[in-house]
Motif scaffolding. Sequence first.
Motif, short mmCIF file in Angstrom:
data_model
loop_
_atom_site.label_atom_id
_atom_site.label_comp_id
_atom_site.label_asym_id
_atom_site.label_seq_id
_atom_site.Cartn_x
_atom_site.Cartn_y
_atom_site.Cartn_z
N GLU A 121 0.84 -1.19 0.00
CA GLU A 121 0.00 0.00 0.00
C GLU A 121 0.88 1.25 0.00
O GLU A 121 2.02 1.23 0.49
CB GLU A 121 -0.93 0.04 1.21
CG GLU A 121 -2.04 -1.00 1.19
CD GLU A 121 -1.57 -2.38 1.60
OE1 GLU A 121 -2.31 -3.36 1.36
OE2 GLU A 121 -0.46 -2.50 2.16
N THR A 122 0.35 2.34 -0.55
CA THR A 122 1.05 3.62 -0.51
C THR A 122 0.11 4.65 0.09
O THR A 122 -1.09 4.40 0.28
CB THR A 122 1.49 4.07 -1.92
OG1 THR A 122 0.34 4.09 -2.79
CG2 THR A 122 2.53 3.11 -2.50
N LEU A 123 0.66 5.82 0.41
CA LEU A 123 -0.15 6.91 0.96
C LEU A 123 -0.07 8.10 0.02
O LEU A 123 1.02 8.55 -0.32
CB LEU A 123 0.37 7.32 2.34
CG LEU A 123 -0.32 8.54 2.98
CD1 LEU A 123 -1.79 8.23 3.30
CD2 LEU A 123 0.43 9.00 4.22
N ARG A 124 -1.23 8.57 -0.41
CA ARG A 124 -1.30 9.73 -1.29
C ARG A 124 -1.79 10.94 -0.50
O ARG A 124 -2.75 10.86 0.26
CB ARG A 124 -2.25 9.44 -2.46
CG ARG A 124 -1.71 8.37 -3.39
CD ARG A 124 -2.71 7.92 -4.42
NE ARG A 124 -3.17 9.00 -5.30
CZ ARG A 124 -3.87 8.79 -6.41
NH1 ARG A 124 -4.18 7.56 -6.78
NH2 ARG A 124 -4.24 9.80 -7.16
N VAL A 125 -1.10 12.05 -0.70
CA VAL A 125 -1.44 13.30 -0.03
C VAL A 125 -1.41 14.41 -1.07
O VAL A 125 -0.52 14.43 -1.93
CB VAL A 125 -0.44 13.63 1.10
CG1 VAL A 125 -0.78 14.97 1.76
CG2 VAL A 125 -0.40 12.52 2.14
N HIS A 126 -2.36 15.31 -1.01
CA HIS A 126 -2.28 16.50 -1.87
C HIS A 126 -2.57 17.73 -1.04
O HIS A 126 -3.26 17.67 0.00
CB HIS A 126 -3.24 16.40 -3.06
CG HIS A 126 -4.69 16.37 -2.70
ND1 HIS A 126 -5.46 17.50 -2.60
CD2 HIS A 126 -5.51 15.34 -2.40
CE1 HIS A 126 -6.70 17.17 -2.27
NE2 HIS A 126 -6.76 15.86 -2.14
N GLY A 127 -1.98 18.85 -1.47
CA GLY A 127 -2.17 20.06 -0.69
C GLY A 127 -1.50 21.25 -1.34
O GLY A 127 -1.19 21.25 -2.54
N LEU A 128 -1.26 22.28 -0.54
CA LEU A 128 -0.66 23.51 -1.00
C LEU A 128 0.69 23.69 -0.32
O LEU A 128 0.82 23.47 0.89
CB LEU A 128 -1.57 24.70 -0.68
CG LEU A 128 -2.95 24.66 -1.35
CD1 LEU A 128 -3.82 25.79 -0.81
CD2 LEU A 128 -2.82 24.76 -2.86
N ALA A 129 1.70 24.10 -1.09
CA ALA A 129 3.06 24.14 -0.58
C ALA A 129 3.67 25.53 -0.67
O ALA A 129 3.36 26.32 -1.57
CB ALA A 129 3.95 23.15 -1.34
N VAL A 130 4.55 25.81 0.28
CA VAL A 130 5.41 26.99 0.23
C VAL A 130 6.82 26.53 0.58
O VAL A 130 7.02 25.48 1.21
CB VAL A 130 4.96 28.10 1.21
CG1 VAL A 130 3.60 28.64 0.84
CG2 VAL A 130 4.98 27.60 2.65
N LEU A 131 7.81 27.33 0.18
CA LEU A 131 9.19 27.10 0.57
C LEU A 131 9.48 27.93 1.81
O LEU A 131 9.30 29.15 1.79
CB LEU A 131 10.15 27.49 -0.57
CG LEU A 131 9.87 26.82 -1.92
CD1 LEU A 131 10.87 27.32 -2.96
CD2 LEU A 131 9.93 25.30 -1.80
N SER A 132 9.90 27.28 2.87
CA SER A 132 10.04 27.97 4.16
C SER A 132 11.47 27.90 4.69
O SER A 132 12.13 26.85 4.58
CB SER A 132 9.09 27.34 5.19
OG SER A 132 9.32 27.88 6.49
N THR A 133 11.92 29.01 5.26
CA THR A 133 13.20 29.04 5.99
C THR A 133 12.96 29.42 7.44
O THR A 133 13.86 29.91 8.11
CB THR A 133 14.19 30.03 5.33
OG1 THR A 133 13.59 31.34 5.27
CG2 THR A 133 14.57 29.57 3.93
N ALA A 134 11.75 29.18 7.93
CA ALA A 134 11.44 29.49 9.33
C ALA A 134 12.36 28.69 10.24
O ALA A 134 12.47 27.46 10.09
CB ALA A 134 9.98 29.16 9.63
N PRO A 135 13.06 29.34 11.17
CA PRO A 135 14.04 28.63 12.01
C PRO A 135 13.48 27.41 12.72
O PRO A 135 14.13 26.36 12.79
CB PRO A 135 14.50 29.70 13.00
CG PRO A 135 14.32 30.99 12.25
CD PRO A 135 13.07 30.79 11.43
N ALA A 136 12.27 27.50 13.26
CA ALA A 136 11.70 26.36 14.00
C ALA A 136 11.46 25.18 13.07
O ALA A 136 11.64 24.02 13.47
CB ALA A 136 10.40 26.79 14.68
N GLU A 137 11.06 25.45 11.83
CA GLU A 137 10.79 24.36 10.88
C GLU A 137 12.10 23.74 10.39
O GLU A 137 12.18 22.52 10.21
CB GLU A 137 9.94 24.90 9.73
CG GLU A 137 8.56 25.31 10.20
CD GLU A 137 7.72 25.97 9.13
OE1 GLU A 137 8.23 26.19 8.01
OE2 GLU A 137 6.54 26.26 9.40
#
Length: 219
Positions: A121-137
Amino acid sequence: MNSPHISSVEALRRLYEPTRERSAKKELPELDRHCQQFIALSPLVVVSTHSALASSPGADASPRGGAPGFVKVWDAQTLLIPDAPGNNRLDTLENIASGQALGVAGQAEVGLLFLVPGVDETLRVHGLAVLSTAPAELKACEDERRVPKLVIRVTVQGAYLHCAKALMRSALWDTSRHIERSRLPSMGEMMRDQIAQYRGEAVVAETQAEMLARYRQTL
């Protein structure tokens, strides 16, 4: 004369049985505990993006790998995918950056496919993305090798477990079906031939051993 091409959803649907009720209901609006466990066990995700640049339009799919769980579940609706050293083409990242300019609230559409070795089995996910340089992330995605330069932060819009049929048909995890690497030329040899044919340029081909040694320096 009727065209052999299918150009409408109605024509497509006439070829198939109706969607099973369970299949229609299985998509979730967030990552439940089963999805989160699947991601925690996954060492590989394929990231699908689409370019919004007129100079390089089109879709792309790129594999991203790491130790199991390298993709972090920030919360039930947020995933963090750390970037790692690659070939610096930046196809996926440029697609997301360009898509942010045209997307929903400055975000680009992405599709994700998570795989777990030995699991069909596999897991499919879709959504909205941004490129982040947030220190905590960035800190959340730090591993023994590095703190990433950036992370792809995905706001999940939908997720569902995909049935095992494709991997069963391919026997992907069946080691008796694995081929010897020597059945193919090295990547360096294939690239040498392709550049010569399509660019008319001569390049020196790395051996497979040379290429792997270079890769290991920046894993």
